[in-house]
Design a protein around this motif. Structure first.
Motif, mmCIF file in Angstrom:
data_model
loop_
_atom_site.group_PDB
_atom_site.id
_atom_site.type_symbol
_atom_site.label_atom_id
_atom_site.label_comp_id
_atom_site.label_asym_id
_atom_site.label_seq_id
_atom_site.Cartn_x
_atom_site.Cartn_y
_atom_site.Cartn_z
ATOM 1 N N ARG A 123 -58.382 -96.438 -36.006
ATOM 2 C CA ARG A 123 -59.635 -95.678 -36.040
ATOM 3 C C ARG A 123 -60.758 -96.535 -36.612
ATOM 4 O O ARG A 123 -60.516 -97.464 -37.376
ATOM 5 N N VAL A 179 -64.958 -96.354 -38.228
ATOM 6 C CA VAL A 179 -65.967 -95.428 -38.756
ATOM 7 C C VAL A 179 -67.343 -95.940 -38.351
ATOM 8 O O VAL A 179 -67.531 -97.135 -38.139
ATOM 9 N N GLU A 207 -66.534 -89.644 -47.079
ATOM 10 C CA GLU A 207 -65.755 -89.376 -45.883
ATOM 11 C C GLU A 207 -64.851 -90.586 -45.578
ATOM 12 O O GLU A 207 -63.686 -90.426 -45.199
ATOM 13 N N ILE A 234 -60.758 -90.726 -45.352
ATOM 14 C CA ILE A 234 -60.007 -91.250 -44.203
ATOM 15 C C ILE A 234 -58.972 -92.287 -44.662
ATOM 16 O O ILE A 234 -57.825 -92.271 -44.213
ATOM 17 N N GLN A 249 -56.196 -90.307 -46.449
ATOM 18 C CA GLN A 249 -55.452 -89.425 -45.548
ATOM 19 C C GLN A 249 -54.529 -90.229 -44.622
ATOM 20 O O GLN A 249 -53.387 -89.848 -44.418
ATOM 21 N N TYR A 250 -55.048 -91.325 -44.074
ATOM 22 C CA TYR A 250 -54.271 -92.051 -43.070
ATOM 23 C C TYR A 250 -53.654 -93.339 -43.608
ATOM 24 O O TYR A 250 -53.183 -94.161 -42.838
ATOM 25 N N CYS A 310 -60.573 -100.891 -42.320
ATOM 26 C CA CYS A 310 -61.085 -100.070 -41.221
ATOM 27 C C CYS A 310 -62.368 -100.701 -40.680
ATOM 28 O O CYS A 310 -63.310 -100.936 -41.436
#
Lengths: 432, 432
Positions: free
Chosen positions: B192, B194, B202, B206, B209-210, B215
């Motif tokens: 993913r 961003v 946020e 992320i 959570q992941y 990223c």
């Protein structure tokens, strides 16, 4: 969706990340969850089990056939298996252990032998090591030859023949060096290890302080037994914050929004009962001044103002101090300066609030003495609140307790009692 | 040590990590700090500047010669330079920008063009990319040929010819694959990105959570502009917690234990003044019952018990709700269930506390009616507290505000007012 269409359910869930499926399972209610799992099972993923909140994990595992759970845990790194096992009762633990390969089973059992909340529980046993004298080329050939590598690794750890870690090399450095380069020459400048029985909060602090990405774990003899990666440290940091916030508020540290009403009552009622007793102290203080209140009944209406504003000031000072203790910005070295700062800030706030309240009291009651008593009591209580907010957690810390533990109750009791005492005491002296 | 012995100071400090030197500088007082920096300067390290707390960073940078600062920032990755620049005034920013190489300067200025608290500010511009069709061998040869690589990188990002990221490969996978393997086939399953103007909180969510380690960041056109690494996300998570905790307690979110008394007063006094007004509401409610208190003066002593226990219950409910909103365990999907859970828990807690307090009141005053009034008021206020603790942050969230913002003040005002109103109101009805 819960109408039993298995293909549809799987199709919807398939593209989602395990963490999102876990969140979904947490938010639907228990009967929907069972229906969903009945459709979904057979395909369950180990990652899903480790993502799921511990409050419902036991229920989920219980509802799945044993062989499905066994299959699911087999793919996980040992640290994730340990994390799942920790919260299960022992028959359930045994069933999962039986499902593992011999080597994994031994690794998991060894990790479970370390105390809960220690680095040993947090680490994964899967490590990538190389002798110190290897070159980059030898390391790459070795890695290419390995069948199973950890899901996550960011360093090759250099060890001596007795498995003592000597340093580590980031994968980025290995990739960008020539094959002939010695690993030793590429090792990171700063290198630290943690002992397996180190507290996990200490480990999280070390990761955050030194920006580590992974950290080797050694046993009491200094030999490498595992490695902790930053995602686990981030998790501990996150939970440590949660614990501080909940303890400060007088809630059991395990509290979750997913708990049912009875679990919630169990977590909260004990502190409420404690508070019932501490609040009785305030009631006792007030009851000593019944004659004063009988003489000037307006005092009864005014007395909560001083107490309540003191409570807020104490909470403010407390939040800053508890946070600073957690991040080690408040230590023995600067405690004196911080306490003096609170004293000064409390006195200034007290005078500012006293000016507003004193003038308002004078204007409303047409009596400068009522205004004066309110003002004086406010100054005293603001100073008590500011000092209490920092001294209570410092004292708890020095006693070896968690500084967040019920500090809120202690500090608000202090500010309530002092607020009523100062106001009614001064009123008795000045107004009667 | 502060006797001017430069060699001794440098010798003591040399083996320490920049983060530890920064902590040391934060804990000594301002004059010692200046003396220390005067001895130490000339050798200052960029890392030290980025480790230092922002409350004293401006002072430290101001005390150093401009060329020393310029030299220090030149080694840092762009995200660290941006982090330092953010907190400086514009002449100081200009001096540092002038010291950078042209390429770095452009990168930093572009990052500064993104809004404060966005992914664009958090990312480093230094990225490692490869065309999608490359093999492992080509990637390794490319990395070996690069002169300057980022301090930290954990993935090679695969991009199309227009720099749109298509996936990424972990360095561990590259190292363990054969040279002929296509990078495309080694790419991670879940990938993913961003957007650069995404909120940093946020982004931290992320990562957590992941379980991301890095990223890629893309611009509005979907092109790669930088990469965020987990250490930065961990830092944001840490500061987000701090903010929640301080906002809940009614302290400005920037509060630090290192602030002086005047900064402290500026952060705290506004909420204390707000509380002075909300506390006046309680005073007003009580003043409506002066006739009742005059008749039974013991009520004045008892009334804070119901209000104070309600305040604690509200704080408990609030802490759990604010935390659950931050971790997204509390969403529109389960809000109804959580509110009903609070209602049930509040009623049960209320009945338990009512039983204790009611019997105690009866025993102490020899009047079952006093006990009954205390018990009834307690039940009402516990339910109000439990509901208020979850509804206030839910409402703030729905209004687009931070759910932690002053929730504490709102909820304790509610429980105070309801506590006094229920107790004195019932007493007026039942006892007079």
């Amino acid at each position: 969706v819960e109408a039993g269409d298995r293909a549809l359910v799987l199709g919807l869930v398939e593209p989602l990340h395990a963490a999102d499926i876990a969140d979904f399972l947490e938010q639907i209610d228990a009967s929907e969850r069972l229906a969903f799992l009945a459709l979904y099972s057979g395909e369950i993923d180990g990652d899903l089990l480790s993502e799921i909140d511990e409050t419902i994990r036991e229920e989920v595992i219980g509802s799945l056939p044993a062989e499905v759970v066994a299959e699911a845990v087999r793919d996980l790194d040992t640290d994730d298996v340990v994390d799942i096992l920790e919260d299960l009762d022992s028959p359930a633990q045994g069933r999962i252990l039986d499902a593992l390969d011999m080597a994994d089973r031994v690794a998991v059992e060894q990790a479970m032998a370390y105390p809960e909340g220690s680095a040993g529980r947090l680490m994964q046993r899967e490590v990538v090591v190389a002798p110190e004298h290897w070159t980059v080329g030898e390391a790459i050939d070795f890695l290419r030859g390995e069948e199973v590598l950890p899901d996550q690794f960011y360093h090759v750890i250099l060890v001596d023949p007795r498995m003592k870690p000597l340093g580590y090399v980031t994968l980025g450095r290995i990739l960008s060096a020539r094959r002939e380069a010695a690993l030793k020459d590429l090792a990171e400048e700063s290198f630290r290890t943690v002992e397996a029985d180190e507290d996990e909060e200490e480990v999280a602090y070390i990761f955050n302080q030194y920006h580590l990405i992974s950290c080797p774990v050694v046993d009491a003899g200094g030999r490498l037994v595992g490695v902790i990666t930053i995602d686990d440290a981030m998790n501990v940091l996150d939970e440590g914050h949660e614990e501080d916030m909940l303890l400060l508020a007088g809630v059991g540290e395990e509290a979750s929004v997913l708990d049912g009403p009875f679990a919630t009552v169990r977590q909260r009622l004990p502190w409420l009962v404690v508070n019932l007793f501490t609040a009785s102290l305030s009631a006792f203080v007030i009851s000593r001044f019944e004659a004063t209140i009988t003489a000037i009944v307006a005092l009864a209406a005014l007395m909560p103002i001083v107490a309540s504003t003191g409570g807020i000031a104490g909470t403010q000072s407390l939040a800053v101090a508890v946070r600073a203790l957690a991040t080690r910005d408040l230590t023995a070295a600067n405690a004196r300066r911080v306490v003096l700062r609170e004293l000064a800030a409390g006195a200034i706030n007290g005078m500012a609030l006293a000016a507003i309240l004193g003038l308002a009291g004078w204007a409303i009651f047409g009596d400068p003495w009522i205004g004066g008593v309110l003002a004086m009591a406010m100054i005293v209580n603001q100073i008590v609140a500011a000092l209490g907010g920092v001294l209570v957690p410092l004292t708890l810390e020095r006693m070896g307790l968690d500084p967040a533990l019920a500090s809120g109750t202690f500090v608000t009791t202090l500010t309530d009692v002092m607020g009523f005492l100062a106001f009614l005491g001064l009123a008795t002296l000045v107004l009667l």
